[in-house]
Design an enzyme around this catalytic site. Sequence first.
Site, PDB file in Angstrom:
ATOM      1  N   GLN A  75       0.826  -1.216   0.000  1.00 53.12           N
ATOM      2  CA  GLN A  75       0.000   0.000   0.000  1.00 53.12           C
ATOM      3  C   GLN A  75       0.864   1.272   0.000  1.00 53.12           C
ATOM      4  O   GLN A  75       0.481   2.294   0.582  1.00 53.12           O
ATOM      5  CB  GLN A  75      -0.965  -0.002   1.185  1.00 53.12           C
ATOM      6  CG  GLN A  75      -2.176  -0.899   0.988  1.00 53.12           C
ATOM      7  CD  GLN A  75      -3.128  -0.380  -0.091  1.00 53.12           C
ATOM      8  OE1 GLN A  75      -3.142   0.804  -0.444  1.00 53.12           O
ATOM      9  NE2 GLN A  75      -3.938  -1.269  -0.639  1.00 53.12           N
ATOM     10  N   SER A  76       2.006   1.219  -0.653  1.00 55.27           N
ATOM     11  CA  SER A  76       2.913   2.371  -0.679  1.00 55.27           C
ATOM     12  C   SER A  76       2.261   3.612  -1.297  1.00 55.27           C
ATOM     13  O   SER A  76       1.786   3.575  -2.432  1.00 55.27           O
ATOM     14  CB  SER A  76       4.155   1.998  -1.491  1.00 55.27           C
ATOM     15  OG  SER A  76       4.923   3.152  -1.785  1.00 55.27           O
ATOM     16  N   ASN A  77       2.268   4.705  -0.547  1.00 53.61           N
ATOM     17  CA  ASN A  77       1.827   5.993  -1.093  1.00 53.61           C
ATOM     18  C   ASN A  77       2.887   6.547  -2.039  1.00 53.61           C
ATOM     19  O   ASN A  77       2.578   7.223  -3.016  1.00 53.61           O
ATOM     20  CB  ASN A  77       1.601   7.003   0.033  1.00 53.61           C
ATOM     21  CG  ASN A  77       0.591   6.512   1.036  1.00 53.61           C
ATOM     22  OD1 ASN A  77      -0.551   6.264   0.693  1.00 53.61           O
ATOM     23  ND2 ASN A  77       1.016   6.343   2.279  1.00 53.61           N
TER      24      ASN A  77
END
Length: 333
Positions: A75-77
């Site tokens: 879920q890397s921004n």
Amino acid sequence: MHLSRFNRLHFAHLPTPLEPMERLSAYLDGPKLWIKRDDCTGLSTGGNKTRKLEFLIADAWEREADCVITQGATQSNHARQTAAAAAKCGMECHIILEDRTNIEHSSYTDNGNVLLNLLHGANVSTRPGGTDMNSEMEVLADDLRTQGKKPYIIPGGGSNEIGALGYVDAALELLTQANSQNLLINHVVHATGSAGTQAGLVTGLVGSNSGIPVLGIGVRAMKEVQELNVLALAERTSEHIGIGNVVKHKHVEANCDYVGLGYGLPTDSMIEAVALLARLEGILLDPVYSGKGMAGLIDLIRRGYFSRDQNVVFIHTGGSAALFGYPDIFTDK
Ligand SMILES: *Cc1c(COP(=O)(O)O)cnc(C)c1O
């Protein structure tokens, strides 16, 4: 500090607003709380990586790259913002995602930032937790070179001395806002991960002799490791700017008591912080970074760490897209 000397593109919405959080301040009966809205930097759903990417993508252009590679957690921004910046600049984007949490729920693996990466047209592949992600990026870069492409590797979180310039600039922007409003800032607090945000802020705030201390709330590493990571990057950033070794260990403080069981794994205090900001301020935090950062700030306020007449600025580093990777944890709150 004349940052115009460095290559930079301009796609962030700056300056980001600096707003009082009146209802949260009253609810906690603590110091006066302010929020710097770096969740509103533009590009996709915004966040702190946009500032770093203005310098990083400009460097990629300078080196005549035609595609970028980066890596992060599922879920890397950072991955999502890199995909958006690459789209905006007409570059191909390759993302390698590491499963750091073992969360198997399809919301986590397919929704939130994962969905947005695909919408922005990035090429995404995944790796198991514990993979050496830096060498995976090198292997991919070699592969792309044999196809005749010119890849540019952006480190995880955009955290090197080039990306950190974005947060040196943010420090100067915050000082300008405070000075024009006659606001005396006693403390800056934010979530710290790959260290570029804190390293840039500290370099800017110490290098300009502001006297404003920064407290990073850790989301992954232990305190000692986090502080050394930030310090090392602040030293490289200061050197890159040419202001000598102004940042010392005493300027770098991390509190890593709010990580819980691990990176990206929910905690009760994070869930409370996300719900409080949503209900009292109409602001969306995120489960991995800003929610844990705010949980740390709230707990420190309850423990009397700040006095009531102080002004504390929380830097909202973004991340709300990740909420959609964690729908179940908020439903009964
Ligand atoms: C990446 C990120 C952080 C941490 O910033 P670093 O520069 O990696 O320390 C904080 N909040 C959000 C929402 C992020 O995406």
